[in-house]
Design an enzyme around this catalytic site. Structure first.
Site, short mmCIF file in Angstrom:
data_model
loop_
_atom_site.label_atom_id
_atom_site.label_comp_id
_atom_site.label_asym_id
_atom_site.label_seq_id
_atom_site.Cartn_x
_atom_site.Cartn_y
_atom_site.Cartn_z
N HIS A 103 -2.52 17.10 -32.40
CA HIS A 103 -3.53 16.82 -33.42
C HIS A 103 -4.90 16.79 -32.73
O HIS A 103 -5.01 16.45 -31.54
CB HIS A 103 -3.29 15.47 -34.07
CG HIS A 103 -2.08 15.44 -34.97
ND1 HIS A 103 -1.95 14.53 -35.98
CD2 HIS A 103 -0.97 16.20 -35.00
CE1 HIS A 103 -0.81 14.72 -36.61
NE2 HIS A 103 -0.19 15.74 -36.03
N GLU A 163 -7.27 14.69 -32.89
CA GLU A 163 -7.62 13.38 -32.34
C GLU A 163 -6.97 13.14 -30.99
O GLU A 163 -7.61 12.65 -30.05
CB GLU A 163 -7.20 12.26 -33.30
CG GLU A 163 -7.83 12.34 -34.67
CD GLU A 163 -6.97 13.06 -35.71
OE1 GLU A 163 -7.00 12.64 -36.88
OE2 GLU A 163 -6.28 14.04 -35.36
N CYS A 166 -3.90 10.15 -39.05
CA CYS A 166 -2.54 9.75 -39.41
C CYS A 166 -2.16 8.52 -38.60
O CYS A 166 -2.90 8.10 -37.69
CB CYS A 166 -1.56 10.90 -39.16
SG CYS A 166 -1.31 11.27 -37.41
N CYS A 179 -2.11 9.14 -34.77
CA CYS A 179 -3.44 9.23 -34.19
C CYS A 179 -4.14 7.87 -34.20
O CYS A 179 -4.84 7.53 -33.25
CB CYS A 179 -4.27 10.28 -34.93
SG CYS A 179 -3.64 11.96 -34.63
#
Length: 135
Positions: free
Chosen positions: A51, A53, A81, A84
């Site tokens: 991801h 992040e 999410c 993260c």
């Protein structure tokens, strides 16, 4: 100033989009300086944890030579999410500014089953580790 950083995060998201990935971009700032920037790479890397992040956090840690990202701000185009957010909390990022709500995450569509096995052994190992660090 925040608009400037969110625009950079949006540029990162466009890169993910152009690469066939979910268009999410992230930028980490410290003292007005861009420490890292990243975009989603799950499809490209075939990695569920790739991801924006997480990648941005890893880059920032390398750049600052520390896992502690105190006084850093993350700008991200999608509300992080739970994975993260956990990484953001663990890295001690001070503030998160996001562009849009994560409807999929908030709706509870993602269901995970948790089981509690070897609780005592796991807890004891953690307690011993932190006791040893304090001594």
């Amino acid at each position: 100033m925040e608009e400037k950083y969110m625009k950079i995060a949006l540029q990162q998201a466009r890169t993910a989009f152009n690469n066939g990935d979910v268009p999410v971009g992230a930028v980490i700032i410290k003292n007005g300086e861009i420490i890292s920037r990243a975009y989603n790479r799950r499809e490209r890397d075939q990695d569920a944890t790739a991801h924006a992040e997480i990648i941005a956090i890893k880059k920032a840690c390398r750049r600052l030579n520390s896992w502690r990202l105190n006084d850093c701000v993350m700008y991200v185009t999608l509300e992080p999410c739970s994975m993260c957010m956990g990484a953001i909390q663990q890295s001690r990022i001070s503030k998160v500014v996001y562009g849009t709500k994560n409807i999929k995450e908030a709706s509870g569509l993602l269901q995970v089953e948790y089981n509690n096995l070897f609780e005592d052994e796991s807890a004891q190992l953690l307690q011993t580790f932190f006791q040893n660090r304090r001594n």
